[in-house]
Design an enzyme around this catalytic site. Structure first.
Site, mmCIF file in Angstrom:
data_model
loop_
_atom_site.group_PDB
_atom_site.id
_atom_site.type_symbol
_atom_site.label_atom_id
_atom_site.label_comp_id
_atom_site.label_asym_id
_atom_site.label_seq_id
_atom_site.Cartn_x
_atom_site.Cartn_y
_atom_site.Cartn_z
ATOM 1 N N HIS A 72 37.171 47.640 -28.900
ATOM 2 C CA HIS A 72 36.077 48.123 -29.749
ATOM 3 C C HIS A 72 35.732 47.117 -30.847
ATOM 4 O O HIS A 72 36.031 47.337 -32.023
ATOM 5 C CB HIS A 72 36.491 49.477 -30.340
ATOM 6 C CG HIS A 72 35.442 50.153 -31.163
ATOM 7 N ND1 HIS A 72 34.094 49.938 -31.006
ATOM 8 C CD2 HIS A 72 35.544 51.068 -32.186
ATOM 9 C CE1 HIS A 72 33.421 50.676 -31.879
ATOM 10 N NE2 HIS A 72 34.281 51.356 -32.597
ATOM 11 N N CYS B 55 29.584 51.402 -36.398
ATOM 12 C CA CYS B 55 29.971 51.168 -35.002
ATOM 13 C C CYS B 55 28.818 51.402 -34.034
ATOM 14 O O CYS B 55 28.949 51.156 -32.835
ATOM 15 C CB CYS B 55 31.154 52.050 -34.637
ATOM 16 S SG CYS B 55 32.510 51.869 -35.799
#
Lengths: 390, 390
Positions: A337, A88
């Protein structure tokens, strides 16, 4: 080493973009950033793209070349295109490599992009792909998913510092409020503490409203040497620091699971590079993959005393208008996200704020902004500091 | 920009390493390269690793952090670790980023590693993972595998230039001979032209002995500023050029499928940067994922006239002792092709040769060496030039 500026930015809409492919959204973000900078493809020297798991989400690796091709940068221009991956934190690392390419003098105009297309697979496959950011042999195979990993962090934080579920919920409430002011946000609905506490439990004590969603989206930045940035824009935003640090990939090997040492070290390196302190920063985008992650982040970055992140949040100190606005974009929680895009989207938000173009979510008079992007449960952290004046 | 030198190298054994995991082989390569350079982990400023598809081959992304952790570079040292991906050119791009990190002054001592663990999945899943290096929507979904894509290149090369199956086979015969002299090679058996022509057909005209294998392996390099390289070794090898170029990801969009424009452009940029010509290069490691790929490569890099690559090979000009020895390591064909490692392994071979440490496969008096690493069917190409003297 040369100073570096950002001269163009663009986010696509974040959400469930079932009608668009990865190549569609990256081209949209890249072309938008070039349009924002007022330049054409012929001026581009190189391209860096953050993407976590094209192989798992869309059966496609070689993401740099794919994007260069569909952006018209390949056939005649042969622009070098490099994919960077750190789960991420892929977007933040792509930005860092792009900064290094310009600062070093290798390149002048560089695109830093990030993208992820996550909704083309089912939720079980998506969870499995995301679990590949953790230690497969010691965490994934034992059944640890990311909500489970962050739930352990939350439990210890609650036990040791008295942090409450209500304080965790306040993070989500604030970020949904900010998201409601952001046109690209996946979730624009405002929520209450009770909404969070009454939502289904994912991994005790984390409810579903404590978790960031599965999201499609792409973001892009155009970088240039600071000396020529005014040629392209009246409002270049300057990079003051780029810093990256690693930690153990598995949680059980850490010194203390309520502190992300990679964040602490990256922040220390960034403050030192920028010759700034936490008090100098006017706003920050932190990596709130879960509400507890935002609480740890503001502590680890120096915006709250260790253990006080929940209290500071509940007091409104991290709201727009508060002492240190956190996640004005809505954060990972409400803006969404798309894992490879997040680190770039954070920078787009800070640039937009420092330009004074953030509309209803504007932090008045902001001079210095920070981004904080995390890979996995903190095995990678990358921190950038930006300024309005050079 | 500072000059950069390589001060340590190490390859693991290449092959079907069923008793070892990705983390095992990367640590073996990294520790070996550090030992070769005579330095410890505390001196490492950053780590770049090339890996194509950890997500598909071993269910693990976040490969940089994983490797930093298992190399002991995370917990106390917090060394930044970045994975770079460009399909089979991932290793070459990791080297390029590492060079940029040192040349720019951001870092002093940097590890560039590459690794792939490919044999933990079955051959169908491995083929599917590798197909993700091509254009998924326009090639993969239409059933095009890499042998099929390179078979089309071979067919046109044969039609247009009269290249023969025997000439293709000569590439494999030479590379197996070279591999028989390389202790780490996956295949050390010598083969004949007839062996190739009588082996099973994979994608007409490519027989199985025209194809590189599925391989596990890892390779690592230690880089340092040239000015301090002699502190660590008596035989530093210097980087003279790093160059990268992109082309369309799908074959059908190319100007000419018998020429890889990305190779042509990357080579042109590299020769220009090094102020050298093809005649100056003493040996080259090219990307022979298939025998036809080596023939195209030596043409595109300027070592043979266009269309004459097959003849030049059959004449022995690319053998050890010939005009321009190609793939002294055994190449991808015989040394093996752990896709993320290949670009680094090529550099290890050139360094070993320029040091004069290549034993029975030594190219006498070699001063300049080149590596050529390709992603997919040529959407990415990266070329490096190395020298014995600064």
């Amino acid at each position: 080493m040369r100073d570096v500026a950002i001269i163009g930015v663009k986010n696509t809409k974040f959400g469930e973009l079932w009608g668009k492919s990865l190549r569609d959204i990256v081209v949209e973000a890249g072309a938008g950033a070039l349009e924002d900078a007022g330049i054409g493809g012929k001026e581009i020297d190189s391209l860096y793209v953050g993407n976590m798991s094209g192989g798992r989400f869309i059966d496609q690796e070689h993401i740099g070349a794919l994007i260069a091709d569909y952006s018209g940068l390949s056939k005649n221009l042969h622009v070098p295109a490099t994919r960077v991956e750190a789960a991420c934190a892929s977007g933040g690392l792509a930005l860092r490599q792009a900064i290094m390419a310009v600062a070093s003098g290798y390149n002048d105009i560089v695109i830093a992009a990030g993208a992820e297309k996550m909704t083309d697979v089912g939720s079980e496959e998506a969870s499995s792909a995301l679990a590949a950011a953790a230690d497969r042999e010691w965490e994934g195979m034992a059944g640890a998913t990311f909500p489970g990993i962050y739930a352990m962090i939350a439990r210890l934080h609650m036990h040791r510092y008295g942090t409450t579920s209500e304080q965790l919920a306040e993070v989500a409430v604030k970020n949904h409020k900010n998201g409601s002011l952001n046109p690209i946000a996946q979730y624009k609905n405002r929520i209450t503490v009770d909404d969070v506490l009454n939502s289904i439990m994912v991994a005790d004590p984390l409810h579903i409203f404590d978790c960031s969603p599965i999201t499609d989206g792409a973001s892009a930045l155009v970088l240039a040497p600071a000396d020529i940035a005014h040629k392209y824009t009246d409002t270049p935003i300057y990079i003051r620091a780029t810093a990256q640090a690693s930690d153990t990939i598995a949680l059980h090997d850490r010194r203390d699971i309520t502190t992300l040492d990679a964040t602490v070290v990256a922040a220390k390196r960034a403050y030192s590079m920028a010759k700034l302190k936490p008090e100098d920063i006017d706003l920050v985008e932190v990596h709130d993959c879960f509400t507890i992650a935002e609480i740890c982040a503001i502590e680890d970055l120096g915006f709250a005393e260790k253990g006080k992140g929940g209290i500071v949040t509940a007091n409104g100190e991290t709201a727009i208008g508060g002492r240190i606005p956190v996640n004005t974009s809505g954060g990972l929680k409400a803006c969404g996200h798309p894992v490879g895009a997040t680190g770039i989207k954070q920078a787009v938000e800070i640039v937009t704020q420092l330009r004074g173009e953030a509309g209803k979510r504007q932090v008045e008079g902001a001079e210095y902004g920070m981004t904080h992007n995390v890979g996995g449960s903190g095995a990678t952290a990358v921190v950038h500091i930006f300024s309005r004046e050079r």
